[in-house]
Design a protein around this motif. Structure first.
Motif, PDB file in Angstrom:
ATOM      1  N   ALA A   1       0.845  -1.147  -0.169  1.00 42.63           N
ATOM      2  CA  ALA A   1       0.043  -0.194  -0.103  1.00 42.63           C
ATOM      3  C   ALA A   1       0.769   1.287  -0.084  1.00 42.63           C
ATOM      4  O   ALA A   1       0.435   2.237  -0.699  1.00 42.63           O
ATOM      5  CB  ALA A   1      -0.809  -0.020   1.477  1.00 42.63           C
ATOM      6  N   PHE A   2       1.939   1.114   0.792  1.00 44.84           N
ATOM      7  CA  PHE A   2       3.046   2.585   0.997  1.00 44.84           C
ATOM      8  C   PHE A   2       3.576   2.422  -0.444  1.00 44.84           C
ATOM      9  O   PHE A   2       3.662   3.752  -0.774  1.00 44.84           O
ATOM     10  CB  PHE A   2       3.887   2.131   1.809  1.00 44.84           C
ATOM     11  CG  PHE A   2       5.017   3.392   2.115  1.00 44.84           C
ATOM     12  CD1 PHE A   2       4.403   4.467   2.747  1.00 44.84           C
ATOM     13  CD2 PHE A   2       6.226   3.180   1.500  1.00 44.84           C
ATOM     14  CE1 PHE A   2       5.419   5.632   2.676  1.00 44.84           C
ATOM     15  CE2 PHE A   2       7.176   4.100   1.451  1.00 44.84           C
ATOM     16  CZ  PHE A   2       6.545   5.518   2.293  1.00 44.84           C
ATOM     17  N   GLY A   3       3.873   1.490  -1.295  1.00 43.04           N
ATOM     18  CA  GLY A   3       4.454   1.414  -2.517  1.00 43.04           C
ATOM     19  C   GLY A   3       3.608   2.277  -3.545  1.00 43.04           C
ATOM     20  O   GLY A   3       4.116   3.162  -4.315  1.00 43.04           O
ATOM     21  N   LYS A   4       2.356   2.126  -3.371  1.00 42.27           N
ATOM     22  CA  LYS A   4       1.346   2.803  -4.274  1.00 42.27           C
ATOM     23  C   LYS A   4       1.243   4.363  -3.876  1.00 42.27           C
ATOM     24  O   LYS A   4       1.215   5.236  -4.633  1.00 42.27           O
ATOM     25  CB  LYS A   4       0.042   2.219  -4.305  1.00 42.27           C
ATOM     26  CG  LYS A   4      -0.259   0.890  -4.923  1.00 42.27           C
ATOM     27  CD  LYS A   4      -1.222   0.171  -4.723  1.00 42.27           C
ATOM     28  CE  LYS A   4      -1.373  -1.313  -5.412  1.00 42.27           C
ATOM     29  NZ  LYS A   4      -2.703  -1.814  -5.308  1.00 42.27           N
TER      30      LYS A   4
ATOM     31  N   THR B   1       9.406  -8.865   4.404  1.00 39.68           N
ATOM     32  CA  THR B   1       8.913  -7.758   4.179  1.00 39.68           C
ATOM     33  C   THR B   1      10.151  -6.808   3.838  1.00 39.68           C
ATOM     34  O   THR B   1       9.814  -6.106   2.884  1.00 39.68           O
ATOM     35  CB  THR B   1       8.547  -7.165   5.675  1.00 39.68           C
ATOM     36  OG1 THR B   1       7.251  -8.033   6.144  1.00 39.68           O
ATOM     37  CG2 THR B   1       7.571  -5.795   5.382  1.00 39.68           C
ATOM     38  N   VAL B   2      11.308  -6.948   4.396  1.00 37.83           N
ATOM     39  CA  VAL B   2      12.118  -6.153   3.822  1.00 37.83           C
ATOM     40  C   VAL B   2      12.683  -6.701   2.278  1.00 37.83           C
ATOM     41  O   VAL B   2      12.911  -5.747   1.618  1.00 37.83           O
ATOM     42  CB  VAL B   2      13.402  -6.361   4.615  1.00 37.83           C
ATOM     43  CG1 VAL B   2      14.602  -5.674   4.147  1.00 37.83           C
ATOM     44  CG2 VAL B   2      13.295  -5.761   6.367  1.00 37.83           C
ATOM     45  N   ALA B   3      12.411  -7.788   2.062  1.00 38.98           N
ATOM     46  CA  ALA B   3      12.705  -8.497   0.537  1.00 38.98           C
ATOM     47  C   ALA B   3      11.807  -7.567  -0.327  1.00 38.98           C
ATOM     48  O   ALA B   3      12.087  -7.466  -1.492  1.00 38.98           O
ATOM     49  CB  ALA B   3      12.856  -9.901   0.515  1.00 38.98           C
ATOM     50  N   LEU B   4      10.731  -7.636   0.088  1.00 37.98           N
ATOM     51  CA  LEU B   4       9.583  -6.959  -0.672  1.00 37.98           C
ATOM     52  C   LEU B   4       9.765  -5.621  -0.997  1.00 37.98           C
ATOM     53  O   LEU B   4       9.487  -5.014  -2.086  1.00 37.98           O
ATOM     54  CB  LEU B   4       7.910  -7.247   0.070  1.00 37.98           C
ATOM     55  CG  LEU B   4       6.996  -6.678  -0.827  1.00 37.98           C
ATOM     56  CD1 LEU B   4       6.855  -7.187  -2.003  1.00 37.98           C
ATOM     57  CD2 LEU B   4       5.725  -6.789   0.082  1.00 37.98           C
TER      58      LEU B   4
ATOM     59  N   GLU C   1      12.192  -5.430  -3.562  1.00 36.63           N
ATOM     60  CA  GLU C   1      11.560  -5.806  -4.874  1.00 36.63           C
ATOM     61  C   GLU C   1      10.932  -4.798  -5.430  1.00 36.63           C
ATOM     62  O   GLU C   1      10.763  -4.430  -6.523  1.00 36.63           O
ATOM     63  CB  GLU C   1      10.864  -7.119  -4.674  1.00 36.63           C
ATOM     64  CG  GLU C   1      10.180  -7.642  -5.729  1.00 36.63           C
ATOM     65  CD  GLU C   1       9.058  -8.753  -5.660  1.00 36.63           C
ATOM     66  OE1 GLU C   1       8.185  -8.620  -6.253  1.00 36.63           O
ATOM     67  OE2 GLU C   1       9.432  -9.150  -4.585  1.00 36.63           O
ATOM     68  N   LEU C   2      10.200  -3.666  -4.730  1.00 32.60           N
ATOM     69  CA  LEU C   2       9.329  -2.743  -5.001  1.00 32.60           C
ATOM     70  C   LEU C   2      10.131  -1.450  -5.336  1.00 32.60           C
ATOM     71  O   LEU C   2       9.870  -0.496  -5.803  1.00 32.60           O
ATOM     72  CB  LEU C   2       8.092  -2.310  -4.161  1.00 32.60           C
ATOM     73  CG  LEU C   2       7.338  -3.656  -4.022  1.00 32.60           C
ATOM     74  CD1 LEU C   2       6.255  -3.255  -2.678  1.00 32.60           C
ATOM     75  CD2 LEU C   2       6.555  -3.954  -5.186  1.00 32.60           C
TER      76      LEU C   2
END
Length: 262
Positions: free
Chosen positions: A217-220, A242-245, A248-249
């Protein structure tokens, strides 16, 4: 002659930091020591245990990660006998499932604080049914059940026939969280610019808390508002993912990860 203090065994599933653990920490720290003598039993080591020991609170650890772990029940009973426990206060399902037999065999009353039910609406039918029956078993054998919110109590009444509890909301340490206290500049400490709009997540990195959903959500959100910065405070089994995500983003520079603070 002064009356003997009531020896209370405070039991928690783990020594890591979480909602129930923070509650236990505050409860023990503010217990009236003229009337009560706290003894803490955790089923793992961790910073909560370290903090209590540093304050000379008697703590014991009997290692297990499983609820209803019959292999530790005898050790728990021996502890209750050796510490001359008068009352057991269990925090959460795993703790209660591993102290219930020992306490009842010794006729020691059990107070069960339900920090969150082990059953959830998104669970499969069989898993939810099993966990609901487990909670029914535990709550029916406790001397007193405490719900930490009205919603918590309603969930129990909906799923468990005949469930009874009293509501005791979480307290707030008014000394620690006082507007008159001067707090240090955490932004400066963590290198977060003062002009950023700070979004904060403080929770265990577990499935129930959905840390990865927060990152997505924060990425958006940060695409629409580049002035946002996310501070995620906590630990848990999903932290590495979560850190890996975030990597990735491509938003790692917009997120600050921190461990819990006591």
């Amino acid at each position: 002659m002064a009356a003997a203090k009531l020896r209370v065994l405070q039991c928690i599933r783990q020594g890591q930091v979480g909602g129930g653990e923070s509650h236990l920490l505050n409860l023990v720290n503010h217990l009236n020591r003229d009337k009560f003598e706290p003894v803490v039993l955790s089923f793992t080591e961790g910073p909560m245990v370290d903090s209590l020991r540093a304050k000379n609170v008697k703590c014991f650890v009997i290692e297990t990660l499983r609820p209803f772990d019959v292999s530790v029940w005898k050790k728990v009973k021996e502890l209750m006998i050796s510490e001359k426990i008068d009352l057991v206060h269990a925090h959460g399902t795993r703790a209660n499932s591993n102290i219930s037999w020992a306490a009842r065999s010794l006729n020691i009353p059990i107070v069960y604080t339900i920090h969150g039910w082990s059953f959830h609406p998104d669970q499969g039918f069989l898993l939810k049914k099993f966990r609901t029956l487990s909670e029914k078993y535990l709550t029916s054998r406790s001397t007193l059940n405490i719900s930490v919110s009205a919603a918590n109590k309603r969930s129990g009444e909906t799923e468990i026939k005949g469930f009874k509890s009293v509501i005791v909301n979480y307290g707030i340490d008014q000394t620690k969280f006082s507007p008159s206290n001067v707090q240090k500049d955490v932004r400066a400490e963590l290198g977060i610019p003062a002009d950023k709009t700070l979004v904060v997540f403080i929770a265990r990195f577990t499935l129930q808390k959905q840390p990865q959903a927060v990152v997505k959500a924060f990425g958006k959100a940060v695409k629409a508002n580049p002035d946002l910065h996310l501070l995620m405070v906590g630990d848990g089994e999903l932290k590495a993912e979560t850190v890996a995500l975030a990597q990735e983003l491509g938003i790692t520079s917009r997120i600050t990860f921190q461990s819990f603070r006591l």
